[in-house]
Write a protein that holds these residues in place. Structure first.
Motif, short mmCIF file in Angstrom:
data_model
loop_
_atom_site.label_atom_id
_atom_site.label_comp_id
_atom_site.label_asym_id
_atom_site.label_seq_id
_atom_site.Cartn_x
_atom_site.Cartn_y
_atom_site.Cartn_z
N VAL A 26 0.98 -1.12 0.05
CA VAL A 26 -0.09 -0.01 0.02
C VAL A 26 0.80 1.09 0.05
N GLU A 27 0.74 2.29 -0.77
CA GLU A 27 1.27 3.53 -0.95
C GLU A 27 0.42 4.76 -0.85
N ILE A 28 0.75 5.12 0.26
CA ILE A 28 -0.05 6.42 0.97
C ILE A 28 0.59 7.61 0.43
N ARG A 38 -10.02 3.95 11.58
CA ARG A 38 -9.89 3.87 13.04
C ARG A 38 -8.11 3.23 13.05
N GLY A 39 -7.39 3.99 14.05
CA GLY A 39 -5.94 3.53 14.08
C GLY A 39 -5.17 4.32 12.85
N GLY A 40 -5.64 5.26 12.16
CA GLY A 40 -5.08 6.01 11.14
C GLY A 40 -4.28 5.12 10.08
N PHE A 44 -4.25 1.10 8.39
CA PHE A 44 -5.10 0.93 7.12
C PHE A 44 -3.89 0.18 6.37
N VAL A 45 -2.80 0.24 6.22
CA VAL A 45 -1.75 -0.23 5.50
C VAL A 45 -1.37 -1.78 6.02
N LEU A 168 -11.22 6.43 1.77
CA LEU A 168 -11.20 4.82 2.06
C LEU A 168 -11.08 4.52 3.37
N ARG A 169 -11.39 3.22 3.83
CA ARG A 169 -11.23 2.70 5.38
C ARG A 169 -11.64 1.34 5.19
#
Length: 347
Positions: A26-28, A38-40, A44-45, A168-169
């Motif tokens: 995953v690239e943010i 939740r958890g930031g 997510f990654v 997204l979440r």
């Protein structure tokens, strides 16, 4: 904002290209679309890396990709969000992709006899062989685990969003209250925990239509406002509310309590029929925010009867269309076909 036909067109493309695919990394590039996670971003990654997409599902304007661990990647496109898939294999040579195509053909809500029009962005706005190229407003990129037939630069799912009202979440799934499938695209009776407040939509065969009619008829609110209430029926926004009201010959200011059961049912049916026709045309596009990466757009805009046509002739009777504001939203109507109700004077 994209409404049911536009989101369903995206869902169908995602199902076709992503079902059975795993996320390698995953690239943010911008964490703001993950503000509801939740958890930031770190969570997510962590929760998405290595997971496999098992379907693409939609209820109303909400879209989610179930994961093989029981959670789901939930996406809301907001005002300008695009989910762009690029670099994937054609899918015709793998049994998993063939199964996804078959399931998608059954789940697609357009006219089954009409030509299939995939107006989702299935290619990136840059050469597929350049894995480092980033389209403008790219916020999050999910790199897919390679399989035979992918482009040399790899395959990915991009979230491109100019205004970032969506996002997204990753969230848990819970059983549906009625035991029916959560939405279009999967038979599983599951729904993301934070989407449970969203009612079924007008193209959902499991919608309790008598209950929706009863809810509308218990309210003193304007019927256009009720039609756009996602807790009564989902997926209807300003475009298809105006189109459905015109098709049913109902003015948007009429209170729900002033509508008989047959008129209310006719309004829901008419709105659903308009959305089915829009879906068969790939939805409604007005600007570059609602086109695929090659510039292809849904072409239902040319068939709109009233939305955006104030001052033009009614397609049914020739009377000039008018516009007014209801609940802070514009409402275009025909003064002859849709008689404006007489409302009590304000004191």
């Amino acid at each position: 904002m994209p409404e049911l036909p536009e989101v369903e067109t995206v869902r169908a493309g995602l199902a076709r290209h992503l079902t059975g695919r795993a996320v390698e990394r995953v690239e943010i590039l911008d964490p703001r679309p993950l503000r509801r996670q939740r958890g930031g971003p770190d969570a997510f990654v962590r929760r998405l890396t290595g997971r496999t997409f098992t379907a693409a599902v939609r209820r109303g304007k909400f879209l989610w990709l179930p994961l093989d661990d029981g959670d789901a990647l939930v996406a809301h496109l907001g005002m300008s969000g695009q989910l762009l898939v690029h670099g994937t294999a054609t899918g015709r040579n793998s049994s998993a992709a063939a199964g996804a195509d078959a399931q998608d053909a059954r789940a697609f809500l357009g006219d089954p006899g009409a030509p299939r029009v995939d107006l989702t962005a299935t290619r990136a706005p840059q050469p597929a062989g350049d894995p480092d190229a980033h389209p403008r407003h790219l916020r999050v990129r999910l790199h897919l685990r390679p399989i035979a037939g992918d482009a040399p630069g790899g395959a990915a799912l991009d979230l491109v969003d100019q205004r970032m009202f969506g996002g997204l979440r990753i969230t848990a799934m819970v059983p549906t209250a009625d035991g029916a499938p959560g939405g279009a695209g999967s038979p599983a009776p599951l729904i993301p925990v934070d989407v449970t407040h969203i009612a079924r939509d007008l193209l959902d065969p499991h919608l309790d239509r008598p209950a929706a009619v009863a809810k509308m008829r218990r309210s003193n609110r304007a019927v256009k406002t009720l039609l756009m209430d996602q807790g009564i029926v989902s997926g209807v926004g300003n475009i298809y509310a105006d189109e459905g009201l015109w098709a049913a010959r109902v003015h948007g200011l009429r209170p729900g309590k002033a509508l008989g059961p047959r008129v209310t049912a006719r309004l829901l049916d008419a709105t659903g029929e308009v959305m089915e026709r829009a879906l068969a045309a790939g939805g409604t596009s007005f600007d570059a925010l609602y086109v695929d990466a090659d510039g292809a757009a849904g072409f239902f805009a040319r068939s709109l009867a009233v939305y955006g046509r104030a001052g033009q002739e009614c397609r049914r009777c020739g009377t000039l269309l008018r516009a007014e504001t209801i609940g802070g939203r514009s409402h275009v109507f025909c003064p002859r076909c849709q008689t404006r109700p007489r409302l009590p004077r304000e004191r």
